[in-house]
Motif scaffolding. Structure first.
Motif, mmCIF file in Angstrom:
data_model
loop_
_atom_site.group_PDB
_atom_site.id
_atom_site.type_symbol
_atom_site.label_atom_id
_atom_site.label_comp_id
_atom_site.label_asym_id
_atom_site.label_seq_id
_atom_site.Cartn_x
_atom_site.Cartn_y
_atom_site.Cartn_z
ATOM 1 N N LYS A 218 -6.867 8.429 0.259
ATOM 2 C CA LYS A 218 -6.284 8.171 -1.058
ATOM 3 C C LYS A 218 -5.071 7.261 -0.906
ATOM 4 N N TYR A 219 -5.050 6.193 -1.689
ATOM 5 C CA TYR A 219 -3.919 5.277 -1.670
ATOM 6 C C TYR A 219 -3.895 4.478 -2.960
ATOM 7 N N LYS A 220 -2.760 3.864 -3.243
ATOM 8 C CA LYS A 220 -2.605 2.972 -4.383
ATOM 9 C C LYS A 220 -2.075 1.644 -3.877
ATOM 10 N N TYR B 120 0.094 -1.812 -4.976
ATOM 11 C CA TYR B 120 1.071 -2.324 -5.932
ATOM 12 C C TYR B 120 1.433 -3.757 -5.591
ATOM 13 N N GLU C 73 0.843 -1.189 0.000
ATOM 14 C CA GLU C 73 0.000 0.000 0.000
ATOM 15 C C GLU C 73 0.882 1.245 0.000
ATOM 16 N N CYS C 74 0.552 2.182 -0.872
ATOM 17 C CA CYS C 74 1.288 3.441 -0.955
ATOM 18 C C CYS C 74 0.293 4.574 -0.704
ATOM 19 N N ASN C 75 0.481 5.290 0.396
ATOM 20 C CA ASN C 75 -0.429 6.377 0.757
ATOM 21 C C ASN C 75 -0.043 7.666 0.060
ATOM 22 N N CYS C 76 -1.052 8.458 -0.295
ATOM 23 C CA CYS C 76 -0.822 9.775 -0.879
ATOM 24 C C CYS C 76 -0.574 10.784 0.244
#
Length: 52
Positions: free
Chosen positions: A35-37, A39, A16-19
């Motif tokens: 908001k997060y992406k 991968y 998880e990559c947080n904005c």
């Protein structure tokens, strides 16, 4: 009971990559949790899902 995303992050299947609200230090203080992406940490996992 954990939801599916938490389980995948805990088992390290996804990362998880947080904005950030502002790109300033400390980074943890500027996380926008709405908001997060997600991968795949492994290219092989990504490729195997694309071939289905």
């Amino acid at each position: 009971m954990k939801n599916g995303i938490e389980w995948l992050v805990d088992t390290r299947v996804i990362t998880e990559c947080n904005c950030l609200i502002f790109p300033e230090l400390p980074l943890k203080g500027n996380i926008d949790e709405s908001k997060y992406k997600l991968y795949y940490p492994d290219t092989e996992l990504l490729i195997s899902t694309l071939e289905e």
